[in-house]
Design a protein around this motif. Structure first.
Motif, PDB file in Angstrom:
ATOM      1  N   GLY A  25      50.161  30.515  35.598  1.00 47.66           N
ATOM      2  CA  GLY A  25      51.071  29.460  35.175  1.00 47.66           C
ATOM      3  C   GLY A  25      51.931  28.928  36.302  1.00 47.66           C
ATOM      4  N   LYS A  26      51.960  29.669  37.412  1.00 51.04           N
ATOM      5  CA  LYS A  26      52.764  29.263  38.562  1.00 51.04           C
ATOM      6  C   LYS A  26      51.955  29.214  39.855  1.00 51.04           C
ATOM      7  CE  LYS A  26      57.067  31.171  36.658  1.00 51.04           C
ATOM      8  NZ  LYS A  26      58.186  32.125  36.868  1.00 51.04           N
ATOM      9  N   SER A  27      51.111  30.226  40.048  1.00 50.29           N
ATOM     10  CA  SER A  27      50.347  30.309  41.298  1.00 50.29           C
ATOM     11  C   SER A  27      48.900  30.690  41.019  1.00 50.29           C
ATOM     12  CB  SER A  27      50.987  31.325  42.253  1.00 50.29           C
ATOM     13  OG  SER A  27      51.000  32.617  41.669  1.00 50.29           O
ATOM     14  N   PHE A  28      48.059  30.483  42.045  1.00 51.12           N
ATOM     15  CA  PHE A  28      46.631  30.754  41.946  1.00 51.12           C
ATOM     16  C   PHE A  28      46.241  31.909  42.859  1.00 51.12           C
ATOM     17  CE2 PHE A  28      44.834  27.252  39.500  1.00 51.12           C
ATOM     18  CZ  PHE A  28      45.867  26.324  39.521  1.00 51.12           C
ATOM     19  N   GLN A  29      45.201  32.622  42.443  1.00 45.87           N
ATOM     20  CA  GLN A  29      44.567  33.614  43.312  1.00 45.87           C
ATOM     21  C   GLN A  29      43.061  33.419  43.203  1.00 45.87           C
ATOM     22  OE1 GLN A  29      45.630  37.676  42.498  1.00 45.87           O
ATOM     23  NE2 GLN A  29      44.500  38.489  44.251  1.00 45.87           N
ATOM     24  N   ASN A  30      42.406  33.318  44.342  1.00 50.10           N
ATOM     25  CA  ASN A  30      40.972  33.065  44.388  1.00 50.10           C
ATOM     26  C   ASN A  30      40.219  34.356  44.702  1.00 50.10           C
ATOM     27  OD1 ASN A  30      38.722  31.320  46.624  1.00 50.10           O
ATOM     28  ND2 ASN A  30      38.506  31.626  44.442  1.00 50.10           N
ATOM     29  N   PHE A  31      39.229  34.693  43.861  1.00 49.65           N
ATOM     30  CA  PHE A  31      38.379  35.857  44.077  1.00 49.65           C
ATOM     31  C   PHE A  31      36.967  35.398  44.407  1.00 49.65           C
ATOM     32  CE2 PHE A  31      41.708  37.342  41.205  1.00 49.65           C
ATOM     33  CZ  PHE A  31      42.088  38.553  41.766  1.00 49.65           C
ATOM     34  N   THR A  32      36.367  35.981  45.443  1.00 44.66           N
ATOM     35  CA  THR A  32      35.011  35.635  45.848  1.00 44.66           C
ATOM     36  C   THR A  32      34.222  36.922  46.111  1.00 44.66           C
ATOM     37  OG1 THR A  32      35.504  35.557  48.223  1.00 44.66           O
ATOM     38  CG2 THR A  32      35.917  33.540  46.952  1.00 44.66           C
ATOM     39  N   THR A  33      33.044  36.758  46.656  1.00 46.58           N
ATOM     40  CA  THR A  33      32.221  37.934  46.993  1.00 46.58           C
ATOM     41  C   THR A  33      32.928  38.826  48.006  1.00 46.58           C
ATOM     42  OG1 THR A  33      31.076  36.570  48.646  1.00 46.58           O
ATOM     43  CG2 THR A  33      30.020  36.815  46.485  1.00 46.58           C
TER      44      THR A  33
END
Length: 362
Positions: A115-123
């Motif tokens: 709702g405030k920030s993003f976190q990106n998960f990848t391989t």
């Protein structure tokens, strides 16, 4: 003559674009890799282009995963939540039990949004593949991600990856042709790890629909699911559980319902997406009833797919009642809102059906 030629060329180009995007038997979800965008994106007031998934959150807002971003609709306006965060082509949305959101992209992994920030998960973080098209939360709160290289299960700390077989992951040069489904698929085909849908049943087993076969996973072993003909269910695109606990599967082998004991086939036409409304009606995106191209090779004039409603009462009667609401070249994610309207996506954005007319947001 020149104008006629130009018009004909434009028509051929449009047909080619539509054919390349169709998520049917012979098409990959996407061929190009996406990248995380670090600059400013132009603000898009409404979803444009392909809309793949629509979900209603716990507050009644509608969330739309599209190739122009993830949008939130609060009943009045659209907000491009991912604008300035990523230029990825988004495929799916999930609100978890804590009220946080997960966005699946084809090429850039997954995005967690509190709702405030993003976190990106990848391989790099342990995800099985950066090409993710489905998200599901199980009864224990673990989040399952359907990728093109199996399933990734996130427990809040780390990913656990499972595959239906040990096949080599999908390569960018690989392609799927309709002829592949006219023969028995190889047991070690990567298509069995290309996940389209996941659902947990009443017994705690997981049904995993793939571009290959559909399997049931009990936490240790996989069992290939077969239909009433004894053949594996092939290229199933969607899987849901209705309010009565029945499991519905839709895909290349048609629309199937499992009541805990037996399977019932409601149509053999290709079914893309499935949703149940508050009255128990089942809605699908599928090949239209008068589209005979699958059986005969002949195409019908006009759009070949329909938004179809299966009447709830007739689902237990001898005579099945269905209504085709609208025709489109393709129809994607279906979702009912709090007012009983049915939302759906297609190649040119998002639409809403109020029981009488269709609102096109453009």
């Amino acid at each position: 003559m020149k104008n006629t030629t130009n018009a004909f060329c434009f028509l051929l180009f449009l047909m080619a674009v539509i054919f390349l995007q169709l998520p049917a038997r012979g098409q990959q979800k996407n061929d190009a890799q996406d990248s995380v965008y670090t600059g400013d994106l132009p603000l898009t007031p409404i979803p444009k282009g392909i809309v793949r998934t629509i979900k209603r959150d716990s507050n009644g807002n509608m969330w739309i995963a599209s190739w122009s971003g993830v949008f939130k609709y609060d009943g009045k306006t659209f907000t491009n939540v991912t604008s300035g965060v990523s230029s990825a082509r988004f495929f799916s949305v999930l609100e978890d039990r804590k009220g946080n959101f997960w966005f699946a992209s084809v090429g850039s992994g997954i995005y967690y949004y509190n709702g405030k920030s993003f976190q990106n998960f990848t391989t790099k973080d342990g995800l099985a593949s950066d090409r993710v098209t489905h998200i599901y939360e199980d009864k224990s709160g673990d989040v399952w991600f359907g990728t093109e290289n199996g399933v990734s299960i996130y427990d809040g700390k780390a990913f656990q990856n499972i595959k239906m077989n040990k096949a080599t992951p999908l390569a960018q040069s690989d392609s799927v042709h309709s002829s592949a489904y006219q023969h028995t698929l190889q047991k070690d085909s990567w298509m069995h790890n290309d996940v389209n849908g996941i659902i947990e049943d009443e017994r705690g087993r997981y049904w995993i629909a793939t571009r290959g076969y559909t399997t049931i996973y009990n936490g240790k072993t996989f069992i290939t699911l077969t239909n009433i003909d004894g053949k594996p269910l092939n290229n199933m695109r969607s899987i849901i559980k209705d309010k009565n606990g029945n499991i519905w599967l839709g895909g290349a082998d048609g629309l199937w319902r499992y009541n805990g004991k037996t399977f019932t086939c409601l149509t053999r036409r290709f079914v893309g997406y499935i949703d149940e409304d508050k009255n128990g009606n089942i809605w699908t995106s599928s090949e239209r009833a008068d589209n005979t191209s699958t059986a005969t090779g002949n195409s019908v004039k006009g759009p070949a797919w329909a938004l179809t409603r299966y009447d709830a009462k007739s689902l237990t009667d001898q005579i099945l009642m269905t209504t085709e609401i609208v025709y489109k070249p393709m129809i994607f994610g279906i979702q009912e809102d709090d007012e009983g309207n049915i939302w759906f996506g297609d190649f040119d954005g998002v639409h809403r059906y109020d029981g009488t007319a269709i609102k096109d947001f453009k």
